[in-house]
Design a protein around this motif. Structure first.
Motif, short mmCIF file in Angstrom:
data_model
loop_
_atom_site.label_atom_id
_atom_site.label_comp_id
_atom_site.label_asym_id
_atom_site.label_seq_id
_atom_site.Cartn_x
_atom_site.Cartn_y
_atom_site.Cartn_z
N LEU A 1 -4.40 2.11 -7.81
CA LEU A 1 -4.74 3.51 -7.51
C LEU A 1 -4.62 4.38 -8.74
O LEU A 1 -5.43 5.29 -8.96
N GLN A 2 -3.61 4.12 -9.56
CA GLN A 2 -3.43 4.92 -10.77
C GLN A 2 -4.64 4.77 -11.71
O GLN A 2 -5.13 5.75 -12.27
N ILE B 1 0.85 -1.20 0.00
CA ILE B 1 0.00 0.00 0.00
C ILE B 1 0.89 1.26 0.00
O ILE B 1 0.58 2.25 -0.67
N LYS B 2 2.00 1.17 0.72
CA LYS B 2 2.92 2.32 0.80
C LYS B 2 3.44 2.69 -0.59
O LYS B 2 3.46 3.88 -0.96
N GLU B 3 3.85 1.70 -1.37
CA GLU B 3 4.37 1.97 -2.72
C GLU B 3 3.29 2.58 -3.60
O GLU B 3 3.55 3.53 -4.36
N GLU B 4 2.07 2.03 -3.50
CA GLU B 4 0.97 2.56 -4.32
C GLU B 4 0.63 3.99 -3.94
O GLU B 4 0.34 4.82 -4.80
N LEU B 5 0.67 4.30 -2.63
CA LEU B 5 0.35 5.66 -2.19
C LEU B 5 1.41 6.66 -2.64
O LEU B 5 1.08 7.80 -3.01
N GLU B 6 2.67 6.24 -2.60
CA GLU B 6 3.74 7.12 -3.08
C GLU B 6 3.57 7.40 -4.57
O GLU B 6 3.76 8.53 -5.03
N ALA C 1 0.68 7.20 -6.18
CA ALA C 1 -0.53 8.01 -6.33
C ALA C 1 -0.22 9.49 -6.06
O ALA C 1 -0.74 10.38 -6.77
N LYS C 2 0.63 9.75 -5.07
CA LYS C 2 1.00 11.13 -4.78
C LYS C 2 1.72 11.76 -5.97
O LYS C 2 1.44 12.91 -6.36
N ASP C 3 2.67 11.00 -6.56
CA ASP C 3 3.39 11.50 -7.74
C ASP C 3 2.44 11.72 -8.90
O ASP C 3 2.57 12.69 -9.66
N TYR C 4 1.48 10.83 -9.04
CA TYR C 4 0.54 10.92 -10.15
C TYR C 4 -0.38 12.14 -9.98
O TYR C 4 -0.69 12.86 -10.94
N TYR D 1 -6.64 16.43 -3.03
CA TYR D 1 -6.27 15.03 -2.74
C TYR D 1 -5.98 14.87 -1.26
O TYR D 1 -5.29 15.69 -0.66
N GLU D 2 -6.52 13.82 -0.65
CA GLU D 2 -6.34 13.59 0.78
C GLU D 2 -6.03 12.10 1.01
O GLU D 2 -6.77 11.22 0.56
#
Length: 341
Positions: free
Chosen positions: A260-261, A218-223, A225-228, A242-243
């Motif tokens: 997430l993307q 989940i951590k990798e996906e959130l990072e 998602a933040k970049d995206y 975004y929250e």
């Protein structure tokens, strides 16, 4: 001929092993093993029964192969074996007894016939049937397990092929949508278009590195998602809010790559976005689910959704974990819940 010699060798070995086991038992029980036991007609008859009944069983099996070529017809084979054994086993026993009593011991034929009783053949025939049934039981159990293994391999192969196909959908799907955004950005703001292109290359690198994995944290996906989201904000600026409310204890749990993307892409694709009507995206956890929520402000003239993104996520979850995602849509909210693995 080779099959017969192989069967004969097996028959001799098995019969001698049984004979030696009996001899050892007699030796321990009586303390001695006399020559009379070894040469006794009963001992010779026992070895002969083992050898020739084994050969009879092999012959019966070969005969059934010709009469019933389809080995999947287990009941027919078993019934056929029982019937043929009932016919052949007494004949074999009779010939062995005749050979020992008349040809070896020199008794008269009349004396031999008078002392032969049909019920004396029943125990040996039953033993021959039970041994054959044991062999058939082992054979068909092995066939059943082999079919199960083959079926599981087929299912696994099909699932792998489906999963690879789904993974390969991500590249063109992302690239198509990103290029559309880039084209629009070039028309509106060339400076931001250059920054967008540079950021896009980094994001695409992440996709290439992770799309072939079954799961990511989940951590990798959130990072990612933040970049995206940062990438999207180059075009939409303050029109996207975004929250991220994920609890830290869930960061090491798993999800399928780029889920997430794909969901963020759907948000952008299907909703009106402006400073007056900002798109509000929230990502949070709920029990064992990863939740992506956005306010719903659908475009009035958008084309019908192909639902490739949602279907892709759902299919990959089902193939890799047998778990499904949950999608809900209200008048003002669109929510997707994905299991955290």
């Amino acid at each position: 001929m080779k099959t017969f010699l192989t069967s004969l060798l097996y028959a001799i070995i098995i019969s001698l092993m049984i004979y030696f086991c009996i001899a050892i038992f007699v030796l321990f029980a009586t303390g001695s093993l006399e020559m009379s036991f070894i040469t006794a007609p009963e001992s010779v008859a026992g070895i002969a029964y083992g050898i020739f009944l084994y050969l009879t069983g092999s012959f019966t099996g070969l005969l059934l192969k010709k009469l019933i070529p389809d080995r999947s017809k287990a009941i027919s084979h078993i019934i056929g074996y029982i019937i043929l054994t009932i016919i052949f086993a007494p004949i074999v026993v009779f010939l062995i007894n005749f050979s020992i009593e008349v040809l070896w011991l020199g008794k008269s034929y009349d004396h031999f016939i008078q002392n032969e009783f049909w019920y004396g053949y029943i125990p040996i025939t039953i033993i021959a049937i039970l041994i054959g049934l044991g062999w058939y039981g082992f054979y068909y159990y092995k066939q059943f397990k082999n079919r199960q293994i083959a079926h599981q391999k087929l299912i696994a192969g099909e699932a792998t092929a489906q999963l690879e196909s789904l993974k390969n959908q991500i590249d063109p799907h992302f690239l198509f949508n990103s290029l559309n955004v880039l084209i629009g950005l070039i028309e509106e703001d060339q400076k931001n278009a250059i920054s967008y292109t540079k950021s896009l290359s980094g994001i695409y690198r992440y996709i290439l590195e992770h799309k072939d994995q079954e799961f990511v944290t989940i951590k990798e996906e959130l990072e990612f998602a933040k970049d995206y989201i940062t990438l999207l904000q180059l075009r939409f600026e303050n029109s996207i809010q975004y929250e991220n409310l994920i609890d830290d204890k869930n960061l090491n749990k798993k999800t399928v790559p780029l889920s997430l993307q794909l969901l963020l892409e759907n948000c952008i694709k299907h909703n009106k976005i402006s400073e007056e009507q900002p798109l509000k995206i929230r990502i949070y956890d709920e029990t064992d689910m990863l939740v992506v929520e956005n306010n719903l402000q659908e475009k009035s003239n958008h084309s019908a959704s192909t639902k490739i993104g949602l279907r892709n996520i759902r299919d990959r979850y089902l193939l890799t974990s047998k778990k499904d995602i949950h999608i809900s849509k209200s008048q003002d909210m669109f929510i997707v819940k994905m299991p955290m693995l």
